[in-house]
Scaffold this active site. Sequence first.
Site, PDB file in Angstrom:
ATOM      1  N   LYS A  19      -6.598  -0.256 -52.372  1.00  0.00           N
ATOM      2  CA  LYS A  19      -6.258  -0.417 -50.952  1.00  0.00           C
ATOM      3  C   LYS A  19      -6.450   0.913 -50.222  1.00  0.00           C
ATOM      4  CE  LYS A  19      -2.793  -4.113 -51.131  1.00  0.00           C
ATOM      5  NZ  LYS A  19      -1.402  -4.481 -50.782  1.00  0.00           N
ATOM      6  N   ASP A  75       0.341  -6.126 -46.705  1.00  0.00           N
ATOM      7  CA  ASP A  75       0.628  -7.131 -47.723  1.00  0.00           C
ATOM      8  C   ASP A  75      -0.434  -8.217 -47.620  1.00  0.00           C
ATOM      9  OD1 ASP A  75       2.710  -7.631 -49.841  1.00  0.00           O
ATOM     10  OD2 ASP A  75       2.554  -9.611 -48.939  1.00  0.00           O
ATOM     11  N   GLY A 156      -8.170  -7.233 -58.036  1.00  0.00           N
ATOM     12  CA  GLY A 156      -7.413  -8.474 -57.856  1.00  0.00           C
ATOM     13  C   GLY A 156      -8.268  -9.722 -58.026  1.00  0.00           C
ATOM     14  N   HIS A 183     -10.490  -9.623 -45.070  1.00  0.00           N
ATOM     15  CA  HIS A 183      -9.146  -9.692 -44.484  1.00  0.00           C
ATOM     16  C   HIS A 183      -8.610  -8.289 -44.165  1.00  0.00           C
ATOM     17  CE1 HIS A 183      -9.666  -9.646 -48.745  1.00  0.00           C
ATOM     18  NE2 HIS A 183      -8.495  -9.061 -48.917  1.00  0.00           N
TER      19      HIS A 183
END
Length: 200
Positions: A19, A75, A156, A183
């Site tokens: 991230k 998140d 992920g 996203h």
Amino acid sequence: MNAFTEKIKLVFATNNPNKIKEIKALIPDNIQLLSLEDIGCKEDIPETSNTIEGNALQKMEYVKQNYGYDCFADDTGLEVEALNGAPGVHSARYAGEDKNSTANVQKLLKELEGKENRRARFKTVIALQLGKEQYTFTGICSGNVIFDTRGNQGFGYDPVFQPEGKTQTFAQMDLEEKSELSHRGRATRKLVDFLVKKGQ
Ligand code: IMP
């Protein structure tokens, strides 16, 4: 993008190096990103909300309340149509408390066995605390869960997620290609636009 007269400091409340890499690439130089390590935060930040937005706000508020820094947190969840939106907010612990991505992906493929509808979407909410104000930015990327893993980049669920209109999974794309439609890329660009406007 150099709209700020002085650098603003923001903590990015994550320990996920993937991230950090994705978001750092989209943040202009005049925003100084601090890591949790930089501010001496070594504990696991609680994520106990039952919504993606709630978890982003919870992580952000934890840093502000305990360390006093302006901060943002991301998140993310994968919402699968044929599974009524699962794993969604439970994406990290889908196959167990150890948050193992390989196990999560295998469980997802098993749950989708025999199902024709493979439609899914990633949703990221970024929560930002600036002084006393709180803001949220949402990014969504729709696509399909494929039948087996493909590619070894990203992290992920990337090896089984093929965004709409593409023939590659996120795990077959480089960072730039993924961020253009992902996203997180979408939510981060909204965050950056907001910060740049604020700084003008
Ligand atoms: P969290 O936002 O760190 O709680 O992530 C929830 C779950 O979604 C974890 O299992 C992550 O590995 C996964 N995840 C988060 N972002 C992405 C992404 O961009 N691609 C694939 N999986 C992701």
